[in-house]
Design a protein around this motif. Sequence first.
Motif, mmCIF file in Angstrom:
data_model
loop_
_atom_site.group_PDB
_atom_site.id
_atom_site.type_symbol
_atom_site.label_atom_id
_atom_site.label_comp_id
_atom_site.label_asym_id
_atom_site.label_seq_id
_atom_site.Cartn_x
_atom_site.Cartn_y
_atom_site.Cartn_z
ATOM 1 N N LEU A 1 22.980 -56.716 -33.357
ATOM 2 C CA LEU A 1 23.095 -55.831 -32.209
ATOM 3 C C LEU A 1 24.544 -55.419 -31.976
ATOM 4 O O LEU A 1 24.836 -54.259 -31.653
ATOM 5 N N GLU A 2 25.451 -56.387 -32.174
ATOM 6 C CA GLU A 2 26.874 -56.053 -31.999
ATOM 7 C C GLU A 2 27.323 -54.987 -32.993
ATOM 8 O O GLU A 2 28.003 -54.023 -32.633
ATOM 9 N N SER A 3 26.980 -55.177 -34.252
ATOM 10 C CA SER A 3 27.393 -54.192 -35.259
ATOM 11 C C SER A 3 26.697 -52.848 -35.034
ATOM 12 O O SER A 3 27.293 -51.783 -35.245
ATOM 13 N N THR A 4 25.421 -52.869 -34.568
ATOM 14 C CA THR A 4 24.718 -51.624 -34.291
ATOM 15 C C THR A 4 25.367 -50.873 -33.139
ATOM 16 O O THR A 4 25.550 -49.645 -33.204
ATOM 17 N N LEU A 5 25.732 -51.605 -32.080
ATOM 18 C CA LEU A 5 26.410 -50.966 -30.945
ATOM 19 C C LEU A 5 27.769 -50.416 -31.354
ATOM 20 O O LEU A 5 28.190 -49.352 -30.881
ATOM 21 N N THR A 6 28.448 -51.156 -32.257
ATOM 22 C CA THR A 6 29.732 -50.653 -32.753
ATOM 23 C C THR A 6 29.541 -49.325 -33.482
ATOM 24 O O THR A 6 30.286 -48.357 -33.282
ATOM 25 N N GLY A 7 28.516 -49.272 -34.351
ATOM 26 C CA GLY A 7 28.243 -48.034 -35.063
ATOM 27 C C GLY A 7 27.803 -46.921 -34.132
ATOM 28 O O GLY A 7 28.184 -45.763 -34.312
ATOM 29 N N LEU A 8 26.986 -47.241 -33.112
ATOM 30 C CA LEU A 8 26.528 -46.229 -32.166
ATOM 31 C C LEU A 8 27.699 -45.647 -31.384
ATOM 32 O O LEU A 8 27.803 -44.426 -31.201
ATOM 33 N N THR A 9 28.596 -46.538 -30.924
ATOM 34 C CA THR A 9 29.768 -46.069 -30.192
ATOM 35 C C THR A 9 30.632 -45.164 -31.075
ATOM 36 O O THR A 9 31.090 -44.098 -30.652
ATOM 37 N N GLY A 10 30.819 -45.598 -32.332
ATOM 38 C CA GLY A 10 31.590 -44.772 -33.247
ATOM 39 C C GLY A 10 30.925 -43.441 -33.509
ATOM 40 O O GLY A 10 31.597 -42.401 -33.639
ATOM 41 N N GLY A 11 29.587 -43.414 -33.587
ATOM 42 C CA GLY A 11 28.879 -42.161 -33.809
ATOM 43 C C GLY A 11 29.038 -41.199 -32.651
ATOM 44 O O GLY A 11 29.245 -40.000 -32.855
ATOM 45 N N VAL A 12 28.961 -41.702 -31.431
ATOM 46 C CA VAL A 12 29.115 -40.844 -30.255
ATOM 47 C C VAL A 12 30.526 -40.266 -30.192
ATOM 48 O O VAL A 12 30.734 -39.058 -30.015
ATOM 49 N N ILE A 13 31.517 -41.165 -30.353
ATOM 50 C CA ILE A 13 32.909 -40.706 -30.283
ATOM 51 C C ILE A 13 33.215 -39.755 -31.450
ATOM 52 O O ILE A 13 33.868 -38.729 -31.286
ATOM 53 N N GLY A 14 32.729 -40.118 -32.643
ATOM 54 C CA GLY A 14 32.989 -39.274 -33.810
ATOM 55 C C GLY A 14 32.373 -37.900 -33.676
ATOM 56 O O GLY A 14 32.990 -36.885 -34.038
ATOM 57 N N ALA A 15 31.124 -37.827 -33.173
ATOM 58 C CA ALA A 15 30.477 -36.527 -32.993
ATOM 59 C C ALA A 15 31.237 -35.676 -31.980
ATOM 60 O O ALA A 15 31.430 -34.470 -32.183
ATOM 61 N N SER A 16 31.699 -36.315 -30.910
ATOM 62 C CA SER A 16 32.456 -35.570 -29.890
ATOM 63 C C SER A 16 33.767 -35.047 -30.452
ATOM 64 O O SER A 16 34.118 -33.869 -30.280
ATOM 65 N N LEU A 17 34.510 -35.938 -31.137
ATOM 66 C CA LEU A 17 35.784 -35.504 -31.719
ATOM 67 C C LEU A 17 35.575 -34.450 -32.797
ATOM 68 O O LEU A 17 36.387 -33.528 -32.934
ATOM 69 N N GLY A 18 34.492 -34.589 -33.565
ATOM 70 C CA GLY A 18 34.214 -33.603 -34.609
ATOM 71 C C GLY A 18 33.957 -32.226 -34.035
ATOM 72 O O GLY A 18 34.469 -31.212 -34.551
ATOM 73 N N MET A 19 33.186 -32.154 -32.959
ATOM 74 C CA MET A 19 32.906 -30.859 -32.343
ATOM 75 C C MET A 19 34.170 -30.252 -31.749
ATOM 76 O O MET A 19 34.413 -29.046 -31.869
ATOM 77 N N VAL A 20 34.990 -31.111 -31.118
ATOM 78 C CA VAL A 20 36.259 -30.611 -30.570
ATOM 79 C C VAL A 20 37.158 -30.091 -31.690
ATOM 80 O O VAL A 20 37.806 -29.049 -31.560
ATOM 81 N N ALA A 21 37.183 -30.812 -32.838
ATOM 82 C CA ALA A 21 38.012 -30.395 -33.968
ATOM 83 C C ALA A 21 37.533 -29.060 -34.532
ATOM 84 O O ALA A 21 38.347 -28.197 -34.888
ATOM 85 N N VAL A 22 36.210 -28.875 -34.629
ATOM 86 C CA VAL A 22 35.671 -27.607 -35.142
ATOM 87 C C VAL A 22 36.085 -26.450 -34.239
ATOM 88 O O VAL A 22 36.524 -25.384 -34.712
ATOM 89 N N VAL A 23 35.962 -26.639 -32.934
ATOM 90 C CA VAL A 23 36.340 -25.578 -31.990
ATOM 91 C C VAL A 23 37.840 -25.305 -32.063
ATOM 92 O O VAL A 23 38.286 -24.150 -32.042
ATOM 93 N N ALA A 24 38.652 -26.382 -32.190
ATOM 94 C CA ALA A 24 40.106 -26.208 -32.232
ATOM 95 C C ALA A 24 40.537 -25.473 -33.488
ATOM 96 O O ALA A 24 41.360 -24.540 -33.436
ATOM 97 N N VAL A 25 39.990 -25.873 -34.630
ATOM 98 C CA VAL A 25 40.345 -25.189 -35.882
ATOM 99 C C VAL A 25 39.878 -23.735 -35.847
ATOM 100 O O VAL A 25 40.606 -22.827 -36.295
ATOM 101 N N SER A 26 38.691 -23.490 -35.329
ATOM 102 C CA SER A 26 38.182 -22.121 -35.249
ATOM 103 C C SER A 26 39.061 -21.264 -34.350
ATOM 104 O O SER A 26 39.337 -20.093 -34.657
ATOM 105 N N ALA A 27 39.519 -21.848 -33.240
ATOM 106 C CA ALA A 27 40.395 -21.090 -32.343
ATOM 107 C C ALA A 27 41.739 -20.800 -33.002
ATOM 108 O O ALA A 27 42.297 -19.708 -32.861
#
Length: 392
Positions: free
Chosen positions: A321-347
């Motif tokens: 459960l600990e490792s799964t939560l670690t991966g889930l947290t990383g997935g949420v943060i990574g998806a958010s940062l990825g979308m921000v990066a796409v918008v920033a590069v596009s701009a």
Amino acid sequence: MKIRDLWTEAMAGMLARPVRTALTTLGTVLGITTLVITLGVAATAGNQIVGRFDELTATSVTVEVQENEGSPLVGWDAVDQVTRLRGVESAAAVSEARESANLSVRSNKLVDPARAGAQTLTVIASTPGLPAAVKGRMLQGRYFDAGHLKRADQVVVLGEQAAAMLGITRVDRAPAVFIEGRAYTVIGILGAFRREKGFGGAVMLPPTIGRRYGLRDVTRVLINTSLGAVDLIAGQAATALSPGNEGMLQVISPPSPTRARDGVQDDVNGLFLILGLVSLVVGAVGIANVTLVTVMERVAEIGLRRSLGAARRHIAAQFLLESTLTGLTGGVIGASLGMVAVVAVSAAKQWTPVLDVRLALAAPAAGALVGLLAGLYPALRAARMEPVDALR
């Protein structure tokens, strides 16, 4: 310490915890692998993408004419019908036959030991527009024209390789070649081919005298179009050449822009999919390594819980459960940062950002799955610990 002693201690430290060392090494291996894959695959995909865009600039259309027992499907004057089509820049009809593929050609009838004798060359017949159709250039002299055809002049044009093999470098003195014993005047040397480079080793005849060597019917029509007109001409060429017999002509044209665009999109998607998968593997190794270190640091806690009645499955479930939560947290943060990066590069590049909502929603689930898989070995190792050994 001596170098030998230092080496021994370092090896002992690495081999003391082989699994942990292997995971750490694997992280480095995957990191370097990612770098190599990024550079190599990017270069390979870039070359593939450039090749696909080169297809868009291709303006060559070839019409293959099948043999017909009756009247010929395409006449020699049918090329004029094609050149009238809007978008056609040049066109030429060519006749090639099996019996004219290996004919004996000599530059003179004298036997000179210092020079090459008879050469076996390919003889073809063509209309006067061949130099433009093959995107070539007259290196010497000129190509035969409608006047030569009307008068049935005994003239030929040599490809640059054929001229070199026959020892002919100039045509101002009207040199002659002998094809199967018949004399013909060489009026030009054609070279610098950008299309149909195989013609460089051929002897080109007017259709009026090509019949002597089985070159009666048109076998191919070479067409050059303006940029963007390939699809239009490919659809009209067969009808213009032989109305009513379109099905017996095979039109060969470059891929359409839609196919090239889809191919480029597939290449780019494949490139970044590979890079993304490699990055996920690197992240999984990192989670596994950190979880394993955590298990080693919490040996006393594991032993205490086991002695108080916790089963193996409880210990395994905790670390999974600990490792799964670690991966889930990383997935949420990574998806958010990825979308921000796409918008920033596009701009920054003044592009229009394209965001896939399904990918943003699936990223946390993928992170949780990676964390779950990465925590399997550390969790199983923690569950296998005996309370007595852990407390000791």
